[in-house]
Design a protein around this motif. Sequence first.
Motif, short mmCIF file in Angstrom:
data_model
loop_
_atom_site.label_atom_id
_atom_site.label_comp_id
_atom_site.label_asym_id
_atom_site.label_seq_id
_atom_site.Cartn_x
_atom_site.Cartn_y
_atom_site.Cartn_z
N GLN A 81 29.73 54.79 48.82
CA GLN A 81 29.45 54.30 50.18
C GLN A 81 30.56 54.68 51.14
N GLU A 112 27.71 60.83 44.97
CA GLU A 112 26.54 60.64 45.84
C GLU A 112 25.51 59.68 45.24
N LYS A 114 23.11 56.63 44.46
CA LYS A 114 22.40 55.65 45.29
C LYS A 114 21.58 54.73 44.40
N ASP A 115 21.25 53.53 44.98
CA ASP A 115 20.39 52.61 44.24
C ASP A 115 18.93 52.95 44.50
N GLY A 118 17.79 53.56 48.05
CA GLY A 118 18.36 54.69 48.78
C GLY A 118 19.71 54.41 49.40
N ASN A 119 20.31 53.26 49.06
CA ASN A 119 21.63 52.92 49.59
C ASN A 119 22.71 53.42 48.64
N TYR A 120 23.83 53.87 49.22
CA TYR A 120 24.94 54.34 48.38
C TYR A 120 25.51 53.19 47.56
N LEU A 121 25.85 53.49 46.32
CA LEU A 121 26.49 52.50 45.47
C LEU A 121 27.95 52.34 45.86
#
Length: 740
Positions: A81, A112, A114-115, A118-121
């Motif tokens: 993130q 890169e 993501k969960d 679609g959000n960055y981990l």
Amino acid sequence: MVKRIKLRTLFIGGCITLFFLVLVVRVFWIQVMQNDFWHEKAVNLWAHTSVIKAKRGTIEDRNGSVLASDVPAYTVVVNPQVIAEKGIGEEVIKGLHDLLGKPEAELKKLVEAKDDSGNYLKNREIRNEGWKIDKELADKVREFNKELEEKYSTLETGIGLITEQKRYYPKDSLAAHILGYTNRDGEAIMGLESYFNKQLQGTNGKLYYQSDGKGIKLPDSQDTYQPAVNGSNIKLTIDSTIQRYIEEAMQKAYDQYKPKSMTVIAADPNTMEILGLANLPTFNPNEFWKYAGDQENFLNHAIKSIYEPGSTFKIVTLAGAVEENLFNPEATFKSGSIRIKGYSQPLHDINRAGWGEISFLEGVKRSSNVAFVKLGFEMLGQDRLMQYIHDFGFEEQTGIDLPGEVSGRVTPKYSVEYATLAYGHGKVQVTPIEQLTAVAAIANGGKLMVPHVIKEISDPNTGKTAVTEPEIVRQVISEESARETGSYLEQVVSDQSIGTGKHAYIEGYRVAGKTGTAIKVEGQDYVKSKVLVSFIGYAPVNDPKIAVIVIIDEPNVEVGGGTAAAPVFKEIVSQSLQYMGVPKTALGTGTSTKVNKTAPAQRSTPDLEGKSVKEARELLLDQGYDFEAVGSGSSVVSQYPEAGTLLASGQRIYLLSQQGDQASIPDLKGQSLRDALEVLNLLKVQISVEGEGYVTEQTESTSNGKKLVQLKLSPLNEYGEDIPVAPAGEETEDTGDSGE
């Protein structure tokens, strides 16, 4: 209208009353009837447990040198993130790839990540390359992170380090098959790490406390503390210096003969403390994952492999014949071949034509199969031969405190199989540790003992220490028979004309030993191109300090145990005895009338000045000279005795390289006063002498700003032992012992 209003008011009032009644009942139900359930749930929400990791015990050698311990380790993590917000993904990937060696494609997936939405981990560990790395690499990661902070004027780059613990082996592959290793999750996998895991790992502690929803500890928190119980510390019988001598000598032979495997074990025959144990190929426990493709690297052949021993097994037959008063060294027999009743083919010596009519002592020196068939099969007989094999421990585990030990197999059925058993071929398979334990029984006066690698285990929580005491299994042969057997085995080495073990001869030390060359079996047939060669022995014969077995499995050229394994034994034992401070003795004196030794001719000192210390050392080791290097330089600037000087038996050569500010003083114990003075004069130190004879003690001090070496001298008897000096008015006891 008024009536309608009253009805509405009454209805609303009733509803409100009913609501409050329901509420009161519900509150009563929750607070009174379900009090225990909800209280327990609340406590669970408040309560937290923190694990207090126990410290895993250290493993040290006999002198306190650390072989395994826990050290700080660091795991690299990234925050996808933050990295995305800063727009530095490409730089992070490139920089971590250069530092950790992890493929850029795999780093890209982590950076890169993501969960499902679609959000960055926020946090991803970089395994395996960035997992539990050492401090040096962690510092480089910190430096890279600092460069990014300065470049982008930010306090957060998305790169972090988690501090953990990992197992570290400071001497890398040294004694790897003894130590074993733990994996990156801290699980003990093999060796002592696994065998003594319960003692080493200890028990984790716990801290129970209460906090609010934000994790802040409650003022009235009811804490419960359970302290960690740290693991015990283990001290081994292994000596790191002797272990290094073993591994260096093995590596030279391994490079020369390129065998399938090699095994060496060294022990103190008087206690059966293992001084060193090694196998090749080997592994580095700090990087165990690099060897995952070849399990041969992890196999401890010393205790887990069985093999047909060949002529080293003749020691058992010889000892039994001596104990039963059947061995007459002067008696003769016809060498070459011998027939066994009921078997069509004769059994042969390695020299099929034989050496004619020879004595049994010559048969021992030449390793005559016919001699041992006569001793073991004809004289001892099947039953007594099998009894001695059992008594020497060849059909049971030795009980060594290492995991996975197997026992040998002795399964003769027919007469010819008992006959070949007498010289170590056919229906007999043994382990290296069984062989060494048996020869140690000859060296120590006939006692079969339990070998061990654990010297002591200390509990840091209680301060108690459990010490491993030497354990005698049984008295196999008498002390007199053991001494006599050793005298014959000594001649296998000392007879430089016909002794098969002559390449194990060490100038100045009495060495006993036996060679072995066994053709390997594949299926039902012997394959002459595949042999296992070995040498087993001990020294000094008059006061054994070390017993060693050397096994080379399938060398790439046609060699025997005397040619390939004996020189390895010689290098290990000569260095070890010097390191242990065992004085040299004059050979060929004080021996029994049954011993007919031939010592090598007097030799002269080679010219070593100007050579590198390494070259000089290799030359002297190869030619069997006793020597000691003094100084810290890389080349020999002087030597004593001078080149061309005829050496007395047992005389040591000193190589002097460049000295620093403080001259290093060699160990002069066992040397004559003349030799000691010559060496010390070369070093330009002050000398003080007390007594006459040979150096038995030396101390160093400073006098008027110069180093002073004080030498105490005593006469030595024919065995190289101090002769006690009786006080005035007393006499020393005369035991009447004429020698060994």
